[in-house]
Design a protein around this motif. Structure first.
Motif, PDB file in Angstrom:
ATOM      1  N   SER A  50      -3.777   4.077  -4.122  1.00 32.87           N
ATOM      2  CA  SER A  50      -3.908   2.956  -5.047  1.00 32.87           C
ATOM      3  C   SER A  50      -3.407   1.654  -4.440  1.00 32.87           C
ATOM      4  O   SER A  50      -3.284   0.651  -5.139  1.00 32.87           O
ATOM      5  N   LEU A  51      -3.098   1.676  -3.126  1.00 31.28           N
ATOM      6  CA  LEU A  51      -2.615   0.517  -2.369  1.00 31.28           C
ATOM      7  C   LEU A  51      -1.203   0.098  -2.772  1.00 31.28           C
ATOM      8  O   LEU A  51      -0.772  -1.018  -2.499  1.00 31.28           O
ATOM      9  N   ARG A  52      -0.462   1.008  -3.376  1.00 38.03           N
ATOM     10  CA  ARG A  52       0.920   0.748  -3.751  1.00 38.03           C
ATOM     11  C   ARG A  52       1.839   1.145  -2.595  1.00 38.03           C
ATOM     12  O   ARG A  52       1.631   2.173  -1.955  1.00 38.03           O
ATOM     13  N   THR A  53       2.825   0.331  -2.313  1.00 39.81           N
ATOM     14  CA  THR A  53       3.762   0.608  -1.232  1.00 39.81           C
ATOM     15  C   THR A  53       4.843   1.574  -1.711  1.00 39.81           C
ATOM     16  O   THR A  53       4.831   2.029  -2.865  1.00 39.81           O
ATOM     17  N   SER A  54       5.798   1.888  -0.838  1.00 35.64           N
ATOM     18  CA  SER A  54       6.902   2.765  -1.225  1.00 35.64           C
ATOM     19  C   SER A  54       7.794   2.107  -2.276  1.00 35.64           C
ATOM     20  O   SER A  54       8.559   2.784  -2.951  1.00 35.64           O
ATOM     21  N   ASN A  55       7.713   0.797  -2.414  1.00 41.24           N
ATOM     22  CA  ASN A  55       8.337   0.082  -3.531  1.00 41.24           C
ATOM     23  C   ASN A  55       7.264  -0.020  -4.609  1.00 41.24           C
ATOM     24  O   ASN A  55       6.296  -0.770  -4.467  1.00 41.24           O
ATOM     25  N   LYS A  56       7.407   0.710  -5.699  1.00 37.68           N
ATOM     26  CA  LYS A  56       6.337   0.854  -6.682  1.00 37.68           C
ATOM     27  C   LYS A  56       5.952  -0.451  -7.365  1.00 37.68           C
ATOM     28  O   LYS A  56       4.945  -0.536  -8.066  1.00 37.68           O
ATOM     29  N   LYS A  57       6.757  -1.509  -7.166  1.00 38.10           N
ATOM     30  CA  LYS A  57       6.425  -2.800  -7.763  1.00 38.10           C
ATOM     31  C   LYS A  57       5.618  -3.686  -6.813  1.00 38.10           C
ATOM     32  O   LYS A  57       5.259  -4.808  -7.168  1.00 38.10           O
ATOM     33  N   VAL A  58       5.340  -3.168  -5.622  1.00 41.00           N
ATOM     34  CA  VAL A  58       4.692  -3.982  -4.605  1.00 41.00           C
ATOM     35  C   VAL A  58       3.429  -3.285  -4.090  1.00 41.00           C
ATOM     36  O   VAL A  58       3.439  -2.089  -3.796  1.00 41.00           O
ATOM     37  N   TYR A  59       2.352  -4.056  -4.004  1.00 41.74           N
ATOM     38  CA  TYR A  59       1.102  -3.579  -3.431  1.00 41.74           C
ATOM     39  C   TYR A  59       0.853  -4.292  -2.101  1.00 41.74           C
ATOM     40  O   TYR A  59       1.394  -5.369  -1.846  1.00 41.74           O
ATOM     41  N   ALA A  60      -0.001  -3.704  -1.264  1.00 45.45           N
ATOM     42  CA  ALA A  60      -0.411  -4.350  -0.014  1.00 45.45           C
ATOM     43  C   ALA A  60      -1.916  -4.179   0.138  1.00 45.45           C
ATOM     44  O   ALA A  60      -2.454  -3.095  -0.093  1.00 45.45           O
TER      45      ALA A  60
END
Length: 232
Positions: A50-60
């Protein structure tokens, strides 16, 4: 002034110039991503489907997310995360329907599976349809008949398309639409293309898929024979 390149298997290639394509890597070093708990990779930032990073509040998105490094992929990624961030809808990124084009002369383009990939995945279920530019009147008129469209089909549904020839980057748009929406060859064949255009090649390629079925099927021959015999 000659240049020779010898490969590991002993082959030698000679030429006058060398073009080195080293690729590119996302520049994330100065962002202190580790402080935000965002994992990185050799090529950029680690993301899930889903393009979510290991910090669930941040996408890349885009090149930094790894994978295909195309401008149109970044635009596609933006649409994926908007559905997730703004509307709370489940959305995952995939690459199977992403087209690419190489603007050489002639142009090259691809979407979905290549023939080799499709054969490995589907085996004997795969049918490969080919249609040459030399049968297109616009290509003949413009003397650009060097080229080929190849469509990989499984049970009537395209799973990949490869094109080499004039305007290949434009022609691949239709097959990207077909594969993204899981359309069938019959829907492409039903399209009416303006004449004479290079774009007519796509419709003719779809027609080439059905031609053997029309003229080699015993049932079709019987029906045609009956109609010709009994109808005025």
């Amino acid at each position: 002034g000659a240049i020779e390149v010898e490969t590991e298997d002993g082959r030698v290639f000679k030429g006058s110039h060398i073009l080195v394509a080293v690729g590119r890597r996302a520049n994330t070093d100065g962002l202190d991503l580790d402080k935000a708990g965002i994992k990185t990779t050799r090529t950029g930032i680690d993301v899930d489907d889903s393009l979510r990073t290991s910090n669930k509040k941040v996408y890349a998105i885009g090149d930094v997310a790894g994978g295909l490094q195309f401008t149109h992929v970044a635009g596609y990624h933006a649409g994926v995360i908007i559905r997730s961030m703004l509307f709370g809808l489940p959305a995952k990124a995939t690459t199977r329907h992403i087209p690419w084009a190489t603007y050489t002369q002639p142009e090259l383009s691809q979407v979905g599976l290549t023939e080799a990939q499709a054969r490995e995945e589907y085996g004997s279920k795969l049918e490969v349809v080919r249609f040459h530019y030399s049968h297109n009147d616009r290509a003949i008129a413009e003397r650009k008949t060097r080229g080929l469209i190849k469509v990989m089909v499984v049970k009537g549904r395209p799973v990949g398309a490869s094109i080499a020839g004039e305007q290949a980057g434009e022609l691949i748009n239709l097959w990207a639409l077909v594969i993204a929406n899981k359309m069938k060859m019959g829907q492409v064949a039903n399209m009416v293309a303006p004449y004479p255009t290079i774009g007519e090649l796509n419709k003719r390629a779809a027609g080439a898929y059905f031609s053997p079925r029309l003229f080699e099927s015993g049932a079709v021959k019987k029906v045609v024979g009956f109609v010709q015999k009994w109808l005025p």
